[in-house]
Design an enzyme around this catalytic site. Sequence first.
Site, short mmCIF file in Angstrom:
data_model
loop_
_atom_site.label_atom_id
_atom_site.label_comp_id
_atom_site.label_asym_id
_atom_site.label_seq_id
_atom_site.Cartn_x
_atom_site.Cartn_y
_atom_site.Cartn_z
N VAL A 156 -6.36 -30.15 -5.04
CA VAL A 156 -6.65 -30.18 -6.42
C VAL A 156 -7.05 -31.81 -6.48
O VAL A 156 -7.90 -32.00 -7.21
CB VAL A 156 -5.25 -30.29 -7.27
CG1 VAL A 156 -4.71 -29.14 -7.91
CG2 VAL A 156 -4.18 -31.27 -7.06
N GLY A 187 -9.59 -37.73 -1.41
CA GLY A 187 -9.87 -39.20 -1.08
C GLY A 187 -9.53 -40.26 -0.17
O GLY A 187 -9.20 -39.67 0.81
N ARG A 188 -10.32 -41.13 -0.19
CA ARG A 188 -10.22 -41.28 1.05
C ARG A 188 -8.58 -41.83 1.73
O ARG A 188 -8.54 -42.32 3.44
CB ARG A 188 -10.43 -43.39 1.21
CG ARG A 188 -9.96 -43.84 -0.02
CD ARG A 188 -10.23 -45.51 -0.53
NE ARG A 188 -9.32 -46.44 -1.04
CZ ARG A 188 -9.40 -47.15 -1.94
NH1 ARG A 188 -10.89 -48.16 -1.43
NH2 ARG A 188 -8.59 -47.75 -2.84
N LYS A 234 1.15 -35.23 -2.18
CA LYS A 234 0.42 -36.37 -1.56
C LYS A 234 0.62 -36.13 -0.30
O LYS A 234 1.76 -37.11 0.14
CB LYS A 234 0.11 -37.23 -2.64
CG LYS A 234 -1.10 -39.56 -1.95
CD LYS A 234 -0.77 -39.64 -3.25
CE LYS A 234 -1.95 -40.77 -3.10
NZ LYS A 234 -2.00 -42.36 -3.59
N ASP A 283 -4.32 -52.30 -7.66
CA ASP A 283 -4.76 -50.99 -7.34
C ASP A 283 -5.48 -49.88 -8.75
O ASP A 283 -5.62 -49.25 -8.79
CB ASP A 283 -5.33 -50.24 -6.35
CG ASP A 283 -6.32 -49.41 -5.31
OD1 ASP A 283 -7.48 -49.83 -6.39
OD2 ASP A 283 -6.19 -48.51 -4.90
#
EC number: 2.7.11.30
Length: 502
Positions: free
Chosen positions: A207, A210-211, A228, A329
């Site tokens: 879904v 990213g980095r 993740k 972040d």
Amino acid sequence: MTLGSFRRGLLMLSVAFGLTRGDLAKPSKLVNCTCESPHCKRPFCQGSWCTVVLVREQGRHPQVYRGCGSLNQELCLGRPTEFLNHHCCYRSFCNHNVSLMLEATQTPSEEPEVDAHLPLILGPVLALPVLVALGALGLWRVRRRQEKQRDLHSDLGESSLILKASEQADSMLGDFLDSDCTTGSGSGLPFLVQRTVARQVALVECVGKGRYGEVWRGSWHGESVAVKIFSSRDEQSWFRETEIYNTVLLRHDNILGFIASDMTSRNSSTQLWLITHYHEHGSLYDFLQRQTLEPQLALRLAVSAACGLAHLHVEIFGTQGKPAIAHRDLKSRNVLVKSNLQCCIADLGLAVMHSQSSDYLDIGNNPRVGTKRYMAPEVLDEHIRTDCFESYKWTDIWAFGLVLWEIARRTIINGIVEDYRPPFYDMVPNDPSFEDMKKVVCVDQQTPTIPNRLAADPVLSGLAQMMRECWYPNPSARLTALRIKKTLQKLSHNPEKPKVIH
């Protein structure tokens, strides 16, 4: 006494008293390792190198221990014997799947004799360290026995709760996490249960990418979970996020719910998994691109995100307390939208912790930096006080003001709404460099343009003023997360149920 048995004794003593664990020296370069031994508090550890030790005690089957080392590197050079094999490696998690063997048993005649005077010479030299080590071992065993007695009650409770969850067909995951079946921090499942859950998760669909790696929707006993999967270059983020979730009380409606963390082997490579609650709306960034908002929904999103940030920033004292945490972040991609249209904060891979009682600032060991577009001016011009915890909270407030701006742009007022755009979209390129952001924010002292139409709404005009107070150049003049939360709650006094406008 033979030379072989003398060497075995020294090596066994080193392993028995944990001299390769790295507790006595600060390694210059850390790697992450699998940790499987009686003294492992977590399924991983950090040290200068990873170790695997295969030990066979007399009359018992060989035992395998995995962990970290930071001193006594000469043990890595020892040759395997019929009692001990010690292997060292220097890449993260390189000890995860290593298998060792012991030498075939030798007859006494095969071992060279050592000088008869050697025991008399070495005896007095070794006596004192051995006595100290034995005393330490005795103290450790007493404490270990006390811990086991304490853990027995919680283990019995965990077992009954797990069985209860298995018997109920609906929401097994909810039964696990809403009960007291936790690590003691209230943040997730016990380590052994975490590993069991991780091995029962089936990946369904990717879904997001990213980095950091990928996010998958997974299935566990028919329930959706988010998985993740971190890339190898971002393993420190996985390590840090796992560490925080397993040691800090973070159970909160507006913090992403943690389920488990584990290392798995797929296609001959080690994968780092973080398993959390799944929210089908995705990130706030994705949600705002798809949806426009009524003012009440905009405030609902803002209030809930502020509640999550306030919970992170506050230190809670007591046995069920938590240190203060700064995110470092914060951005719309790291805020998720739940099915009840509230937000929860995710991605603690860069988080910093601080405890007033010990005045200890735990920055972690992650070389990754935050997202440049959301960096505060003091970060961009490198004037931030890295030894002061308040400095990190102030950078979160700057970034939170930018998230509020993203929400405000997608809010309908008098039938007018703008397309979604990221902060500073009209001032910097799509992928701005550090220097791009420094020029705009520090040199030109620019902030995103606040839509004039917000002034037409008495509630959203207050939101606009809050953004300005989040962007003060002087960090200490910015609002606190608690003040933002309370002000937004006052603005959001209308109980009307929010709606999504398509």
